[in-house]
Design an enzyme around this catalytic site. Sequence first.
Site, PDB file in Angstrom:
ATOM      1  N   GLY A  12       0.836  -1.203   0.000  1.00 27.25           N
ATOM      2  CA  GLY A  12       0.000   0.000   0.000  1.00 27.25           C
ATOM      3  C   GLY A  12       0.868   1.250   0.000  1.00 27.25           C
ATOM      4  N   ASP A  13       0.213   2.406  -0.135  1.00 25.36           N
ATOM      5  CA  ASP A  13       0.899   3.704  -0.117  1.00 25.36           C
ATOM      6  C   ASP A  13       1.936   3.833  -1.232  1.00 25.36           C
ATOM      7  OD1 ASP A  13      -0.525   4.273   2.275  1.00 25.36           O
ATOM      8  OD2 ASP A  13       0.974   3.146   3.393  1.00 25.36           O
ATOM      9  N   GLU A  14       1.653   3.247  -2.380  1.00 28.16           N
ATOM     10  CA  GLU A  14       2.589   3.311  -3.509  1.00 28.16           C
ATOM     11  C   GLU A  14       2.432   4.605  -4.299  1.00 28.16           C
ATOM     12  OE1 GLU A  14       0.387   0.844  -3.203  1.00 28.16           O
ATOM     13  OE2 GLU A  14       1.463  -1.043  -2.864  1.00 28.16           O
ATOM     14  N   LYS A  16      -0.842   5.524  -5.578  1.00 29.94           N
ATOM     15  CA  LYS A  16      -1.870   5.212  -6.585  1.00 29.94           C
ATOM     16  C   LYS A  16      -2.743   6.434  -6.901  1.00 29.94           C
ATOM     17  CE  LYS A  16      -3.300   1.774  -3.961  1.00 29.94           C
ATOM     18  NZ  LYS A  16      -2.231   1.625  -2.967  1.00 29.94           N
ATOM     19  N   LYS A  18      -2.084   9.646  -7.139  1.00 33.62           N
ATOM     20  CA  LYS A  18      -1.529  10.522  -8.174  1.00 33.62           C
ATOM     21  C   LYS A  18      -1.658   9.881  -9.549  1.00 33.62           C
ATOM     22  CE  LYS A  18       2.401  12.082 -10.577  1.00 33.62           C
ATOM     23  NZ  LYS A  18       3.730  12.619 -10.753  1.00 33.62           N
ATOM     24  N   GLY A  40      -5.896   5.882   2.043  1.00 32.59           N
ATOM     25  CA  GLY A  40      -5.729   7.333   1.975  1.00 32.59           C
ATOM     26  C   GLY A  40      -5.004   7.647   0.693  1.00 32.59           C
ATOM     27  N   HIS A  41      -5.705   8.177  -0.281  1.00 33.53           N
ATOM     28  CA  HIS A  41      -5.088   8.467  -1.570  1.00 33.53           C
ATOM     29  C   HIS A  41      -4.887   9.972  -1.705  1.00 33.53           C
ATOM     30  CE1 HIS A  41      -6.549   4.386  -3.367  1.00 33.53           C
ATOM     31  NE2 HIS A  41      -5.721   4.258  -2.365  1.00 33.53           N
ATOM     32  N   THR A 128      -5.862   0.124  11.035  1.00 35.86           N
ATOM     33  CA  THR A 128      -6.071   1.571  10.974  1.00 35.86           C
ATOM     34  C   THR A 128      -7.184   2.012  11.935  1.00 35.86           C
ATOM     35  OG1 THR A 128      -7.603   1.246   9.142  1.00 35.86           O
ATOM     36  CG2 THR A 128      -5.322   1.754   8.563  1.00 35.86           C
ATOM     37  N   GLN A 224      -4.967  -0.201  -0.758  1.00 40.32           N
ATOM     38  CA  GLN A 224      -3.942  -1.022  -0.094  1.00 40.32           C
ATOM     39  C   GLN A 224      -3.009  -1.639  -1.153  1.00 40.32           C
ATOM     40  OE1 GLN A 224      -7.452  -1.602   1.181  1.00 40.32           O
ATOM     41  NE2 GLN A 224      -6.878   0.167   2.365  1.00 40.32           N
ATOM     42  N   THR A 300      -4.086   8.218   6.597  1.00 42.10           N
ATOM     43  CA  THR A 300      -5.286   7.958   7.394  1.00 42.10           C
ATOM     44  C   THR A 300      -5.011   8.082   8.883  1.00 42.10           C
ATOM     45  OG1 THR A 300      -6.057   6.478   5.664  1.00 42.10           O
ATOM     46  CG2 THR A 300      -7.119   6.240   7.803  1.00 42.10           C
ATOM     47  N   THR A 301      -3.872   7.536   9.327  1.00 38.42           N
ATOM     48  CA  THR A 301      -3.640   7.470  10.772  1.00 38.42           C
ATOM     49  C   THR A 301      -2.513   8.399  11.237  1.00 38.42           C
ATOM     50  OG1 THR A 301      -2.068   5.686  10.422  1.00 38.42           O
ATOM     51  CG2 THR A 301      -4.349   5.041  10.859  1.00 38.42           C
ATOM     52  N   ARG A 331       7.908   7.840  -6.849  1.00 38.38           N
ATOM     53  CA  ARG A 331       8.817   8.377  -5.836  1.00 38.38           C
ATOM     54  C   ARG A 331      10.296   8.067  -6.091  1.00 38.38           C
ATOM     55  NH1 ARG A 331       5.935   9.581  -0.319  1.00 38.38           N
ATOM     56  NH2 ARG A 331       6.700  11.568  -1.029  1.00 38.38           N
ATOM     57  N   LEU A 332      10.644   7.985  -7.374  1.00 37.80           N
ATOM     58  CA  LEU A 332      12.056   7.765  -7.713  1.00 37.80           C
ATOM     59  C   LEU A 332      12.908   8.908  -7.155  1.00 37.80           C
ATOM     60  CD1 LEU A 332      14.152   6.096  -9.301  1.00 37.80           C
ATOM     61  CD2 LEU A 332      13.640   7.507 -11.303  1.00 37.80           C
TER      62      LEU A 332
HETATM   63  P1  IMP Z   1      -7.019  -2.594   8.447  1.00 41.97           P
HETATM   64  O1  IMP Z   1      -7.151  -2.591   6.966  1.00 41.97           O
HETATM   65  O2  IMP Z   1      -7.351  -1.266   9.076  1.00 41.97           O
HETATM   66  O3  IMP Z   1      -7.744  -3.740   9.090  1.00 41.97           O
HETATM   67  O4  IMP Z   1      -5.464  -2.827   8.806  1.00 41.97           O
HETATM   68  C1  IMP Z   1      -4.780  -4.050   8.521  1.00 41.97           C
HETATM   69  C2  IMP Z   1      -3.346  -3.765   8.068  1.00 41.97           C
HETATM   70  O5  IMP Z   1      -3.362  -3.148   6.788  1.00 41.97           O
HETATM   71  C3  IMP Z   1      -2.577  -2.806   9.000  1.00 41.97           C
HETATM   72  O6  IMP Z   1      -1.224  -3.197   9.024  1.00 41.97           O
HETATM   73  C4  IMP Z   1      -2.709  -1.465   8.305  1.00 41.97           C
HETATM   74  O7  IMP Z   1      -1.679  -0.583   8.638  1.00 41.97           O
HETATM   75  C5  IMP Z   1      -2.654  -1.888   6.836  1.00 41.97           C
HETATM   76  N1  IMP Z   1      -3.338  -0.962   5.937  1.00 41.97           N
HETATM   77  C6  IMP Z   1      -4.669  -0.828   5.776  1.00 41.97           C
HETATM   78  N2  IMP Z   1      -4.929   0.106   4.839  1.00 41.97           N
HETATM   79  C7  IMP Z   1      -3.749   0.560   4.406  1.00 41.97           C
HETATM   80  C8  IMP Z   1      -3.367   1.512   3.410  1.00 41.97           C
HETATM   81  O8  IMP Z   1      -4.184   2.137   2.732  1.00 41.97           O
HETATM   82  N3  IMP Z   1      -2.032   1.692   3.243  1.00 41.97           N
HETATM   83  C9  IMP Z   1      -1.108   0.988   3.944  1.00 41.97           C
HETATM   84  N4  IMP Z   1      -1.408   0.090   4.876  1.00 41.97           N
HETATM   85  C10 IMP Z   1      -2.724  -0.130   5.104  1.00 41.97           C
END
Ligand code: IMP
Length: 428
Positions: A12-14, A16, A18, A40-41, A128, A224, A300-301, A331-332
């Site tokens: 996740g957080d690649e 996407k 943008k 969180g995009h 999260t 994700q 998000t968090t 993010r090169l």
């Molecule tokens: P949940 O999706 O809130 O149940 O979290 C499960 C796992 O997925 C945790 O390690 C979160 O940090 C991770 N996670 C959930 N959504 C994201 C995201 O959008 N980006 C990165 N990690 C995520």
Amino acid sequence: MGAYALIGAQWGDEGKGKVVDYLASKAQWVARYAGGNNAGHTVMNHGGTFSLHLVPSGIFQPDVSCVIGNGVVVNPEVLLEEIKGLSERGVDVSRIYLSERAHLIMPYHIQIDALEEEARGRASLGTTGTGVGPAYVDKASRTGIRAGDLLYLEDELLPRLKRVVEDKSRILTKLYGQPPLSLQEILDQCARWREGLKDLLRPTSFLMQQAIERGDTIIMEGAQGTLLDLDHGTYPYVTSSSASVGGAAAGLGIHPRSISGVIGVFKAYCTRVGSGPFPTEMLDEQADELRERAWEYGTTTGRARRIGWFDAVAARYSQHINGFSSLVLTRLDVLDGFPSVKICVGYELDGELLGYFPSGATQLQRCKPVYEEMPGWSDPTEGATRMEQLPAEAAAYVGRLEELIGCEFHLISTGPHRDETIMLKPMI
Ligand code: IMP
């Protein structure tokens, strides 16, 4: 024309958001198919910086319709707030459609998410806290509440909700020593949500089918990443949905044959937020430097993301799961100025070289990365728009990643803004 799945290829957080915003000018539809507001995009454009949690990242294109598909779990409070916030900033929100089949994240899901995490103690997953997991649990156990149910509040939903509230209250009081839920409070909330959401509700699978028949272009926006996928990720340290390509058809109600391409989004290094194995994790000052430089904190968090070198073993696995037809590298520019860069090309486990990505979290935790080290680059890649502008070492790094993954990069992102992009080949 056709449907293109855009998938997070790591944890996740690649970046996407943008990429979807950039490609959306060529599409008529952008549709989310999985996850919830745990995502969180971030999109930066002429209107400013936007953090989207549920609304698809195509919303900034005037001719794009945005679908929140049946595979998404929706917190109505968050969705209504997000739409209001966008509208107040001048974004046209009249083209957002919500699947009647999408399950709702209810207040008790958020409460249970927090209580379960607390009960796990040191073995917590680092969720999260958005209630996404418990909402999918109820979907699978057939006690979930769907967005379309809000339209039949009194006659259909009320008797079902009564039972669910009784069940959840038993769990909350007996297991966690919490007060019972108030059915009336939840009903009042549902009535408010109905007012806010009723104009958005659609049979979105049918909308998608019609769009495909018309020859429209659809971007299926993943949330994700593949390594957090419920089936294919680093279980149990995963999210509760199918984040990889398999979830795209199911989460939108379109058939797999309508998927014309699968775009994999990789970051030039790795990050992970929350608990779980992370073989290439860097625990030195270089990680701190990179985190600050790239502002690797959760959208998000707000949690600090863990940082690691590019993991080509995990990347090859991701390619295998998704069958990417083209790749994006984001993010090169964050790697600019590092004296050298490392790529993990194998795992060593108990003195043996492992040729695959292991399925067990404990096994993966014990894997030692085998690195290939390449020279870094001092000239900036930041803001580059053509391949020729990249320092030779950066181009060599990109080329090596392609070789190791077994697929080509068609787009390279060199900064957060739309124009900080190298477009190599059309992807949609
Ligand atoms: P949940 O999706 O809130 O149940 O979290 C499960 C796992 O997925 C945790 O390690 C979160 O940090 C991770 N996670 C959930 N959504 C994201 C995201 O959008 N980006 C990165 N990690 C995520």
